[in-house]
Design a protein around this motif. Structure first.
Motif, short mmCIF file in Angstrom:
data_model
loop_
_atom_site.label_atom_id
_atom_site.label_comp_id
_atom_site.label_asym_id
_atom_site.label_seq_id
_atom_site.Cartn_x
_atom_site.Cartn_y
_atom_site.Cartn_z
N PHE A 234 1.17 -1.33 -0.46
CA PHE A 234 0.11 -0.04 -0.06
C PHE A 234 0.56 1.45 0.21
CE2 PHE A 234 -2.54 -3.06 2.85
CZ PHE A 234 -4.09 -3.18 1.67
N ARG B 101 0.47 4.08 -0.40
CA ARG B 101 -0.23 5.79 -0.18
C ARG B 101 0.00 5.65 1.74
NH1 ARG B 101 -1.43 10.51 -1.45
NH2 ARG B 101 -3.99 11.38 -0.69
N GLU C 63 -8.83 5.04 3.15
CA GLU C 63 -7.05 4.64 3.32
C GLU C 63 -7.18 3.42 4.80
OE1 GLU C 63 -5.00 8.42 1.71
OE2 GLU C 63 -5.54 9.24 3.20
N MET D 267 -7.04 0.61 4.42
CA MET D 267 -5.46 0.38 4.43
C MET D 267 -4.30 0.11 5.43
SD MET D 267 -5.22 2.03 0.42
CE MET D 267 -5.85 1.98 -0.72
N THR E 54 -14.60 -4.33 2.22
CA THR E 54 -14.93 -3.43 1.60
C THR E 54 -15.53 -2.35 1.43
OG1 THR E 54 -16.05 -4.54 -0.40
CG2 THR E 54 -13.65 -4.46 -0.31
N LEU F 100 -12.86 2.29 -6.71
CA LEU F 100 -11.41 2.31 -7.28
C LEU F 100 -10.35 1.27 -5.89
CD1 LEU F 100 -10.29 5.03 -8.79
CD2 LEU F 100 -10.21 2.89 -10.04
N VAL F 101 -10.88 2.17 -5.25
CA VAL F 101 -10.30 1.45 -3.51
C VAL F 101 -10.31 0.65 -3.13
CG1 VAL F 101 -10.09 1.64 -0.92
CG2 VAL F 101 -10.19 4.03 -2.75
N ARG F 102 -11.94 -0.40 -3.72
CA ARG F 102 -11.90 -1.62 -3.82
C ARG F 102 -11.02 -2.70 -4.32
NH1 ARG F 102 -18.01 -0.42 -3.96
NH2 ARG F 102 -18.09 -1.17 -5.86
N GLU F 103 -10.83 -1.81 -5.32
CA GLU F 103 -10.27 -2.62 -6.19
C GLU F 103 -8.75 -2.96 -5.65
OE1 GLU F 103 -11.22 -4.81 -8.81
OE2 GLU F 103 -12.74 -4.29 -8.66
N GLU F 104 -8.24 -1.79 -4.92
CA GLU F 104 -7.15 -2.36 -4.43
C GLU F 104 -7.10 -3.53 -3.20
OE1 GLU F 104 -2.70 0.63 -2.83
OE2 GLU F 104 -4.94 1.53 -3.81
N ARG G 80 -7.22 -6.51 -4.71
CA ARG G 80 -5.82 -6.63 -5.71
C ARG G 80 -4.84 -7.34 -4.45
NH1 ARG G 80 -1.29 -4.46 -4.94
NH2 ARG G 80 -2.08 -2.23 -4.32
N CYS G 81 -5.06 -6.64 -2.65
CA CYS G 81 -3.81 -7.19 -2.34
C CYS G 81 -4.50 -8.59 -1.53
CB CYS G 81 -4.52 -6.24 -0.46
SG CYS G 81 -4.20 -6.45 1.11
#
Length: 237
Positions: A124, A126, A142, A145, A165, A171-175, A178-179
């Motif tokens: 992450f 960010r 954030e 994360m 989520t 877009l954050v859900r996608e991150e 991915r994590c």
């Protein structure tokens, strides 16, 4: 067959006189990703809270790595290697991102390549950019994360995410997805509560659906993907 990491048998729990869980059974093997699914108010969070020691079990048992943990205090369960990312994230609002991450850093599993600040920052980026910001200065994404990063810094045997989520921008859900896929590839055992079934069938090995505090269906991802009537009947999808 993988070693059994978590085994819940006949779990019952109540809020005062109101019983919420009625004999929940759930098993997760080492390295597996499992989900707990159901509509709001059906017992998912209560199950998570009970296995993490945040509320007592009325009956049944919870075994973690072969030992009974029902009845243990939450901090003892955490030290055994169960890390919870709770609903609402619960990060420390007045601590910096850096302080949140290092506050409970440990290597619970004794892994040779443990989660460190550098590895969490790589997962992450960010969080590295926001290292000096307080928790209450972060966006919801954030904060999620950070909550995941904080849990990983304990190097747990089992990572538990309640509403992984919920309320996050696409877009954050996608991150986050991915994590979780990256963690699965590393062999991290995960229990996920979330409502995005179409993403979970591609991520998890098996699923448990609860309805009014009871298990109504259990099975592997191919079976859940093939029967969308289950989605409509029990998940409102």
């Amino acid at each position: 067959m993988s070693e059994v990491l978590l085994e819940i048998q006949g779990l019952e729990a109540a809020y005062g006189p109101s019983q919420v869980l009625f004999g929940i059974d759930l098993r997760i093997g080492a390295g597996e990703v499992a989900t707990l699914l159901g509509r709001n108010g059906m017992g998912k969070t209560t199950t998570i809270r009970t296995l993490a020691g945040l509320m007592p079990a009325r009956a049944g048992s919870v075994r973690f790595r072969g030992d009974r943990i029902d009845g243990l205090a939450p901090d003892r369960i955490a030290r055994l290697g169960l890390a919870l990312v709770p609903e609402g994230r619960r990060i420390f609002p007045n601590l910096s991102v850096h302080e949140n991450l290092v506050a409970f850093a440990a290597n619970r599993t004794g892994r040779r390549d443990p989660w460190t600040l550098a590895r969490v920052h790589a997962l992450f980026p960010r969080l590295q950019e926001r290292a000096d910001h307080r928790g209450n200065q972060l966006s919801g994404g954030e904060q999620q994360m950070l909550a995941i990063g904080r849990a990983l810094m304990t190097n747990p045997h089992l990572l538990v995410l309640d509403e992984a989520t919920e309320g996050l921008a696409p877009l954050v859900r996608e991150e986050i997805w991915r994590c979780l896929a990256a963690l699965r590839a590393e062999g991290q055992a995960i229990l996920v509560v979330d409502k995005y079934v179409q993403r979970l069938v591609g991520l998890a090995d098996h699923h448990t659906i609860v309805e009014r505090g009871r298990v109504v269906w259990q099975g592997a991802s191919p079976a859940l993907a093939a029967d969308e009537s289950l989605w409509h009947r029990y998940l409102g999808v």
